[in-house]
Design a protein around this motif. Structure first.
Motif, PDB file in Angstrom:
ATOM      1  N   GLU A 112      -1.177  -9.047  -2.771  1.00 32.29           N
ATOM      2  CA  GLU A 112       0.402  -8.284  -3.694  1.00 32.29           C
ATOM      3  C   GLU A 112       0.245  -7.097  -3.573  1.00 32.29           C
ATOM      4  O   GLU A 112      -0.450  -5.996  -3.916  1.00 32.29           O
ATOM      5  N   ASP A 122       1.243  -5.403   1.115  1.00 33.09           N
ATOM      6  CA  ASP A 122       2.713  -5.992   2.562  1.00 33.09           C
ATOM      7  C   ASP A 122       3.067  -4.887   3.142  1.00 33.09           C
ATOM      8  O   ASP A 122       3.415  -4.147   4.764  1.00 33.09           O
ATOM      9  N   TYR A 128       9.321   0.734  -7.910  1.00 32.84           N
ATOM     10  CA  TYR A 128       9.056   0.086  -6.909  1.00 32.84           C
ATOM     11  C   TYR A 128       8.276   1.053  -6.143  1.00 32.84           C
ATOM     12  O   TYR A 128       7.282   0.807  -5.612  1.00 32.84           O
TER      13      TYR A 128
HETATM   14  C1  GLA Z   1       8.300  -7.936  -3.705  1.00 32.36           C
HETATM   15  C2  GLA Z   1       8.914  -7.125  -2.040  1.00 32.36           C
HETATM   16  C3  GLA Z   1       7.616  -7.204  -1.221  1.00 32.36           C
HETATM   17  C4  GLA Z   1       5.636  -7.615  -1.688  1.00 32.36           C
HETATM   18  C5  GLA Z   1       5.936  -7.716  -3.040  1.00 32.36           C
HETATM   19  C6  GLA Z   1       4.862  -7.178  -3.973  1.00 32.36           C
HETATM   20  O1  GLA Z   1       8.838  -9.499  -3.710  1.00 32.36           O
HETATM   21  O2  GLA Z   1       9.706  -7.256  -1.429  1.00 32.36           O
HETATM   22  O3  GLA Z   1       7.753  -7.324  -0.097  1.00 32.36           O
HETATM   23  O4  GLA Z   1       5.869  -6.221  -1.383  1.00 32.36           O
HETATM   24  O5  GLA Z   1       7.535  -7.136  -4.088  1.00 32.36           O
HETATM   25  O6  GLA Z   1       3.956  -7.953  -3.053  1.00 32.36           O
END
Ligand code: GLA
Length: 387
Positions: A33, A36, A224
């Motif tokens: 998690e 990416d 985020y």
């Molecule tokens: C969201 C984003 C993904 C990833 C997750 C965390 O779902 O869209 O790209 O970064 O969070 O793992």
């Protein structure tokens, strides 16, 4: 479901003559998690729930969109020239972002269309309903106008549109899982190179259960983007001595012997999560291949703790679900899944204990949080397709 959505299309647009149906799934990530966009590994699988589209080409340049999930917004009417700047109502910015991206890349919409969307992913659950709309729209346009775009490129188009049209700087995981999913398999993806491998999920006597906090993850987008920036800052500081493109290039040992370069304590915690989580993901896939579910589960729990303490993307509701589940007999592993700040946990549990665990955790959750959690047993399905 195919018949149900076709029927809905008939109700909204008069008849179903000449329409076709497409589907793109949501996803659940088993481990890996917030790795990416840090050039690390992820291990998601596609679900059998997702978003459906029924579409019919028109002879003019009018594009009409309707979502059964936002029925109150009615039919939204635009046209080929203007669909690439459509932003209202809010849900339309997902299909519009994809049409904008595709037009930029030479895959423009060539004819008018009537489209109906319907999603059966619980809203705000962090199971990638937006990625599924993006992948669905991209695939549908590619198929309708004969562009034959590779599914990995469809995923990249979805991610680009989410980053640049919707301002959410997500990584590639969700769109990749929705495009490339395979029944009964998870995808072990190296997000830096997009190399991937399908790993069969055969859990004899066990089930994967998703536990939904039912807390909408509204903070998600801004926090985020902040996490992403903090990781970039950590990377820049590490590059005072190293020469790396992503945190995902570092082993734990390399990280530990260079971490003093990260002079900001928050950035250091974020980088620690990214590096350790990537290493956990690689180890977890090895464990699964060796049928060592105990180890896989232990790594899931460590992942949750790291996301809670170092990455700080968990929340009280997710922590309660994780802790209450972890207390039960017959639980191999449980962790938050997806971006965080609400959404879901994912767990691996003994099939025989399913009822007992769901009852126990459900009750403890209501007692502590004041409203109910939802539980879904996972079926792993295929990626985007025409039905
Ligand atoms: C969201 C984003 C993904 C990833 C997750 C965390 O779902 O869209 O790209 O970064 O969070 O793992």
């Amino acid at each position: 479901m195919k018949e149900k959505v076709r029927e809905l299309f008939g109700k909204v647009y008069g008849d179903t003559e000449g329409s076709s149906v497409y589907f793109a799934p949501g996803r659940v990530n088993l481990i890996g998690e917030h790795t990416d966009y840090n050039g690390g590994h992820v291990f998601p699988c596609a679900l059998t729930i997702g978003t459906y589209a029924v579409v019919r080409l028109r002879d003019d340049d009018i594009i009409r969109l309707y979502s059964e999930n936002f029925a109150g917004d009615g039919i939204v009417t635009t046209n080929i020239a203007e669909c690439t700047s459509l932003r209202n109502p809010g849900w339309c910015s997902y299909p519009a972002g994809v049409m904008w991206t595709m037009t930029e890349r030479g895959y423009s919409v060539k004819k008018g269309m009537d489209i109906l969307y319907y999603g059966d992913i619980p809203p705000g659950a962090g199971l990638s309903s937006s990625a599924s709309i993006e992948v669905l729209t991209g695939y549908m346009i590619s198929d309708l106008f004969g562009y034959n775009i590779d599914k990995v490129d469809i995923a990249l188009i979805g991610q680009y549109s989410e980053n640049n049209y919707n301002g959410m700087n997500c990584g590639i995981m969700d769109q990749f899982a929705s495009a490339m999913g395979k029944e009964d398999h998870a995808m072990f993806l190296d997000a830096a190179t997009l190399e991937y491998e399908y790993a069969p999920i055969k859990l004899a006597g066990k089930k994967i259960v998703i536990m939904n906090t039912n807390k909408k993850h509204s903070l998600c987008d801004s926090e985020y983007n902040t996490r992403r920036r903090e990781c970039e800052q950590a990377l820049e500081m590490l590059n005072g001595r190293l020469n790396i493109k992503t945190l995902g290039e570092l082993t734990i040992e390399e990280y530990e012997s260079n971490k003093e370069l990260i002079t900001d304590s928050v950035c250091e915690k974020r980088a620690r999560h990214a590096v350790y989580e990537n290493s956990r993901t690689i180890e977890a896939v090895k464990a699964l291949k060796a049928n060592d579910i105990e180890l896989f589960g232990k790594l899931m729990k460590e992942s949750h703790i790291s996301l809670r303490d170092d990455y700080e993307v968990s929340c009280r509701e997710l922590d309660i679900l994780m802790e209450e589940t972890d207390k039960c007999d017959g639980v191999y592993g449980v962790r938050m899944t997806g971006g965080g700040f609400g959404g879901c946990c994912v767990s691996i549990i003994d099939e025989e204990k399913e009822k007992e665990i769901i009852e126990k955790v459900g009750k403890a959750y209501i007692d502590k949080v004041g409203y109910a959690a939802d539980f879904y047993v996972v079926s792993i399905g295929d990626g985007v397709r025409k039905l």
